[in-house]
Motif scaffolding. Structure first.
Motif: not given
Ligand code: SF4
Length: 412
Positions: A69-81, A115-118, A172-174, A186-188
């Motif tokens: 579960h995640c409250v963020y919506d990072c476009l590249y992530c399968v677990n996004r909101l 973890s995703g962000i809950i 760092v993600e990207v 939503e990330k900084n």
């Molecule tokens: S990268 Fe992390 S913070 Fe972003 S949507 Fe995926 S689990 Fe959530």
């Protein structure tokens, strides 16, 4: 949808964790011993990956998300909101039980937990820390623990995580900050960098404290690492290498992991429809290796690229050598270590052996080939007691001769 049992949660959350790079290899074939399918023992195949401990041992880790579960919506992530995937969530106690169960059965030597962000970064981090704290304090767990930390979490929680974990990491993600703004609004980037900087300072303090007193508590003794996604936003390999080198030098990272972008069903049009070739990820790891173990500078690595991209057909060390033929042949019987490390086909171990052996005698081509496992590539770049490549090095056909032969594409 009904409640998932523990095995179903394990399947969902181990699968979701496969995008977190912490491993040299991952997965294992699922084998079961049932009455029909006789055999001894059983492995689930869920979430066991292999990683390298700081002392170089290859260890198997149970790789899990606490939740996807995640409250963020990072476009590249399968677990996004906004993603339409099956969701699951472990309680910290469930992760502890599964880890102990796997550990006692000798299936794993440690835990990698992300973890995703809950609810909020702090709430999520508290749950992650609770797993590690319970394992260490209640169950005296002696295995390896790698925790992904949430950059916006309270530094006190990250401090606490470091008391229980062997390694901490912050993604760092990207590679480019502009991509983060576009793909993960939503990330900084500033708070990610601040968190990494804070971790570096705390790691240095812990080293000083240990120097002063061996009773000082350990803090993430295996240091910090990070991960970046490759191929999500048109960045070149040069962009990635620059970013990695800056991370290594600014935050004293142990590792930068690269994870090739994987297109997700229903994903944003801002993302590429195709995933980058896996070979690209491999070449980046090779370039990273050259920087960390072969004394290659960032300029050397960039010089091995064409239009900012590493060659997919040949490794970056060979690409660099082909562009710097004037530096070869290198005399294996006289050259200093830093020059031997530039020879394509020779690894650090072979170079160390050459340096040891030549104290007692001179090396010929077959001797060097025995150390390296093959003479095919290195013979073009070395001089030995009975060998000089002569005009081979100047041949306009040398690059083609060293590239793998073209292969017919499979029709199926
Ligand atoms: S990268 Fe992390 S913070 Fe972003 S949507 Fe995926 S689990 Fe959530």
């Amino acid at each position: 949808m009904g409640r998932l049992d523990l095995t179903e949660k394990l399947a969902v959350l181990a699968d979701a964790a496969k995008y977190d790079a912490s491993c040299a290899s991952s997965g294992s074939e699922s084998r079961k011993s049932t009455t029909r399918n006789k055999g001894i023992g059983s492995i689930t195949g869920s979430g066991i990956c292999h990683s390298y401990a700081p002392d170089g041992r290859c260890i198997s880790l149970l790789k899990l998300l606490l939740t996807n579960h995640c409250v963020y919506d990072c476009l590249y992530c399968v677990n996004r909101l906004s993603s339409n995937v099956q969701r699951a969530r472990f309680t910290p106690e469930e992760v502890v039980d599964i880890t102990l169960d796997f550990y006692k059965r000798n299936l794993i030597e440690g835990l990698f937990l992300s973890s995703g962000i809950i609810q909020s970064p702090n709430y999520t981090m508290e749950q992650i820390v609770r797993v590690a704290q319970t394992l260490r304090e209640t169950h005296r767990f002696r295995g390896y623990i790698h925790l992904k930390t949430i950059p916006d979490a309270d530094p006190l929680l990250i401090e606490k995580a470091g008391l229980y974990a062997d390694r901490l990491s912050i993604n760092v993600e990207v590679p480019r900050e502009a991509s983060l703004v576009k793909l993960a609004p939503e990330k900084n980037a500033g708070s990610i960098r601040r968190a990494m900087g804070g971790l570096r300072l705390r790691l240095e303090e812990a080293t000083d404290e240990k120097r002063r007193s061996r009773h000082a508590p350990s803090f993430a003794p295996a240091g910090q690492s990070t991960q970046m996604i490759v191929g999500a936003d048109g960045e070149t390999d040069s962009d990635i290498v620059r970013s990695s080198v800056s991370l290594y030098s600014s935050y004293k990272l142990k590792r930068v992991y690269y994870s090739a972008f994987s297109p997700i069903p229903g994903s944003s049009q801002l993302l590429p429809a195709q995933k980058p070739p896996l070979m690209r990820e491999h070449r980046l790891y090779q370039a990273d290796w050259l920087y960390r173990f072969y004394d290659f500078s960032i300029d050397d690595i960039l010089a091995a690229t064409d239009d900012g991209m590493l060659d997919l057909d040949i490794d970056p060390k060979l690409a660099w050598a082909l562009k710097h033929r004037q530096r070869f042949p290198i005399d294996v019987n006289r050259a200093p270590r830093e020059d031997l490390l530039r020879i394509p086909g020779l690894g650090v171990k072979s170079v160390n052996k050459i340096l040891r052996i030549r104290r007692w005698g001179r090396l010929d081509l077959s001797g060097v080939a025995r150390l390296a496992g093959s003479a095919k590539t290195l013979s073009k770049f070395i001089e030995a007691s009975d060998w000089n490549p002569g005009a081979i090095l100047d041949s306009p056909h040398l690059t083609a001769a060293l590239k793998p032969p073209p292969r017919q594409l499979s029709l199926f």
